[in-house]
Motif scaffolding. Structure first.
Motif: not given
Length: 546
Positions: A514-528
Motif C-alpha cells: 500500500i505504501s508503494a502505491h502511495g496509499g495508507d493502511i490503518s487498523v482499529e480493534s477492541e478485544p471481543g
C-alpha cells in the motif's frame, strides 16, 4: 663586562629549545588530562556494565519462573533448572566483583563487595524458594498463583537489594561525571593559559631573530627576488666559509638547484597524477555500476518476497480452490458422459425430447466450465509475478476476486457482506492489491471461530473520500486485538496467531504494498468487539468520479 655575542644559529637553537620545551610542557599537561579522562571513562564503563548485569539478572529471574513452570508441566527436573540458573548467576556475580575492583582500583571497596554479597544471598534464597514452591505445588495448582507468589517474594526479598545496587551505581556514575567535568574545567584553563604564555615567549624571540635576520639578509634581497621570479640559473656570490651570510647564500644556491630538480619532478608527477585520476575515475564508474547492480538485485529480492507471500497465500487457498474447482468439473464430466452415451446409443436423428436433454446437459457443462474459467482467472490475477506494471485498476473487480478466493475460508465462520459498487479506478497493480485484500479477508476469517455463521459477519465496503482517494474497509466481528499488540501488527514477523499458524509477514507485506502505491493502511480493534482495517488508495488520474 663585555656582552655575549650570539650568532644567528645560536639564536635559532635557543628559539627551538624554548619552543620544544613549551610544546613538551603543553604535551605533558594534555597527557595528564587525557590519562585522567581515560581512567574516568574506564570507571564509567565499568559502572555501566554493572547496571547491565543487574538488568540481565532481573530478566533472567522472570525467565527462570517460566522455565520452572514449563519443566513442572512436562514432568522435568526442577532441581536441574535451579542448579543451571545458580551457575549463571554465580558467573554474573563473579563478573560484578571484577567490575567493582576495576572501578575502585586503589580505592576502598568493602561496602560495594558486601552489597553484592547481600544481593547474591537474597537472589539465591529466592531461586531456591521459587523452585521449592513450584516443585511442592499440587498437581492441579494454578500457574498464575505460583507466578504471583514468586514475583511477590522477588519484590520483597530481592528487589530492594537490586534497587540499592542500581542507586549506588547511579550515584557512582554521577560522581565520576562530576570529577570528569572538574578535570575538564582545569584542563580548559591550563589549555588556554599555557599556550598563551608560550605564544608570548615565541613571538618575542621570533621578533628578535627577525630583526637580526632582516639586517643580515638585506644584501640578499635583490638576487632572491630574481630567483623568486623564476630565474633559477643565477647564483648568489659566496665570499667566506663560516659567515652566516655565506651559509645562507650556499643554502639558497642549493635551494635553486633543488627547485630546478623539483620543477622537472613536478612535471613528471603531474603526468602520473593525471593517469592516476583517470584510473580512479574508471574504478569509481565500475563501483557505481556494481552499486547499481546491487540496487537492482535488492529490488528484485523485494519483488520476490512479495510474490512469495502471494504464493504462500495461494498455498493456503489450495484446498478450498480445489473444492471449488471439483464441483463444476464433476457435473461437467457427468453431463459430457451423458451426452456421449446418448450420442453413442443413438441410431437415428434425436427426438425433440432427446435433443432438449442433450442441449440442457451441454449447457450445464458449459456453465460449469465457465465457473472453472472464472476461478482460474482470479487465481491468475493473484499469482501474476510482474509487479512493476502500474495503471488504472478496477477496484470492484479486484475486491470481488479476492472475496471469491477467500470464500471457502469465510463460509464456515461468518456471513460475507459486500458493498463495493460505484467507486472509480485507482492507480496501482491489480495483482498486488488483490494480494492485500485477500490477506485481510483471510485474517478476518481466522479471527472468527468456526461454527457460528449466523452470529458473525465480515463486511467488505468501499467509498470515495474527498476527490482523490478511495477507502476500502474490511470489518469483522471476531476476537479483536489487544492494545499492546495493536501497535505492532504491521511489524515483520509479528503475529497474533498461535505458533505455527502464521509467519507474521502478511500485514507487513500489505503495508509495504500500500505504501508503494502511495496509499495508507490503518487498523482499529477492541478485544471481543472485532477489527476494522482501512485501506486508502489514490484515484487514477487524481480525480474521483461518482
Amino acid at each position: 663586562m663585555k656582552p655575549i655575542e650570539m650568532t644567528l644559529r645560536s639564536r635559532v637553537l635557543l628559539f627551538a629549545a624554548v619552543a620544544v620545551g613549551l610544546v613538551a610542557l603543553v604535551g605533558g599537561v594534555l597527557f595528564v588530562t587525557a590519562s585522567r579522562g581515560e581512567r574516568g571513562l574506564a570507571q564509567m564503563l565499568a559502572i555501566q556494565s554493572q547496571t547491565e548485569i543487574y538488568g540481565r539478572m532481573t530478566d533472567e529471574s522472570f525467565g527462570y519462573l517460566s522455565t520452572l513452570l514449563h519443566t513442572r508441566e512436562t514432568g522435568g527436573d526442577t532441581q536441574a533448572v535451579l542448579e543451571a540458573q545458580e551457575k549463571r548467576f554465580a558467573a554474573g556475580f563473579a563478573r560484578l566483583e571484577e567490575l567493582v575492583r576495576e572501578e575502585h582500583a586503589g580505592e576502598p571497596m568493602e561496602g560495594e563487595l558486601e552489597r553484592i554479597e547481600q544481593l547474591q544471598r537474597a537472589l539465591q534464597r529466592w531461586l531456591r524458594g521459587s523452585e521449592e514452591r513450584v516443585r511442592l505445588a499440587p498437581g492441579g495448582g494454578e500457574a498464575a498463583t505460583l507466578v504471583h507468589e514468586s514475583l511477590q517474594a522477588f519484590r520483597e526479598k530481592v528487589a530492594p537489594h537490586l534497587k540499592e545496587a542500581w542507586d549506588q551505581s547511579r550515584a557512582d556514575l554521577d560522581e565520576h561525571e562530576r570529577r570528569g567535568q572538574q578535570s575538564l574545567g582545569i584542563g580548559r584553563v591550563v589549555g588556554v593559559a599555557v599556550p598563551l604564555v608560550a605564544l608570548v615567549l615565541v613571538l618575542s624571540m621570533a621578533s628578535i631573530i627577525y630583526l637580526n635576520m632582516r639586517r643580515a639578509l638585506g644584501t640578499l634581497l635583490e638576487r632572491a627576488q630574481r630567483m623568486g621570479e623564476g630565474d633559477l640559473d643565477s647564483e648568489l656570490p659566496v665570499k667566506g666559509e663560516r659567515d652566516e651570510y655565506d651559509l645562507m647564500a650556499r643554502a639558497i644556491n642549493r635551494m635553486a638547484t633543488q627547485l630546478r630538480s623539483a620543477v622537472q619532478e613536478r612535471e613528471r608527477y603531474n603526468a602520473l597524477l593525471e593517469q592516476t585520476v583517470r584510473q580512479r575515475t574508471a574504478e569509481l564508474e565500475q563501483a557505481n555500476a556494481r552499486l547499481t547492480d546491487s540496487l537492482q538485485q535488492l529490488q528484485a529480492a523485494q519483488s520476490q518476497l512479495l510474490f512469495a507471500d502471494r504464493l504462500a497465500t495461494v498455498g493456503q487457498l489450495a484446498a478450498g480452490v480445489g473444492h471449488e474447482l471439483n464441483n463444476p468439473l464433476a457435473f461437467v464430466l457427468s453431463n459430457l458422459n451423458y451426452a456421449q452415451q446418448v450420442v453413442t446409443e443413438m441410431e437415428a436423428a434425436p427426438t425433440p425430447v432427446e435433443r432438449r436433454e442433450l442441449l440442457e446437459a451441454l449447457a450445464d457443462a458449459r456453465e460449469g466450465a465457465e465457473r472453472v474459467r472464472l476461478i482460474v482467472r482470479d487465481l491468475r490475477m493473484l499469482s501474476h509475478p510482474d509487479d512493476r506494471e502500474m495503471g488504472p485498476v478496477d477496484l470492484v473487480k479486484v475486491v470481488r476476486s479476492a472475496a471469491k478466493m477467500a470464500a471457502h475460508e469465510i463460509r464456515g465462520r461468518a456471513r460475507l457482506v459486500q458493498a463495493v459498487e460505484n467507486v472509480p479506478p485507482v492507480h496501482g497493480n491489480s495483482a498486488r492489491l488483490c494480494q492485500v485484500f485477500l490477506n485481510l479477508l483471510i485474517n478476518a476469517a481466522h479471527a472468527i471461530a468456526p461454527g457460528a455463521v449466523e452470529r458473525n459477519e465480515i463486511k467488505l465496503s468501499a467509498r470515495v473520500d474527498g476527490t482523490h482517494r478511495v477507502t476500502v474497509e474490511v470489518r469483522d466481528t471476531g476476537s479483536g486485538i489487544s492494545k499492546d499488540k495493536l501497535e505492532r501488527v504491521f511489524e515483520p514477523f509479528f503475529t497474533t496467531k498461535p505458533a505455527g499458524e502464521g509467519s507474521g509477514l502478511g500485514l507487513s507485506v500489505c503495508k509495504s504494498i500500500i505504501s508503494a502505491h502511495g496509499g495508507d493502511i490503518s487498523v482499529e480493534s477492541e478485544p471481543g468487539q472485532g477489527t476494522t482495517f482501512r485501506v486508502s488508495l489514490p484515484v487514477y488520474g487524481g480525480e474521483a468520479r461518482a
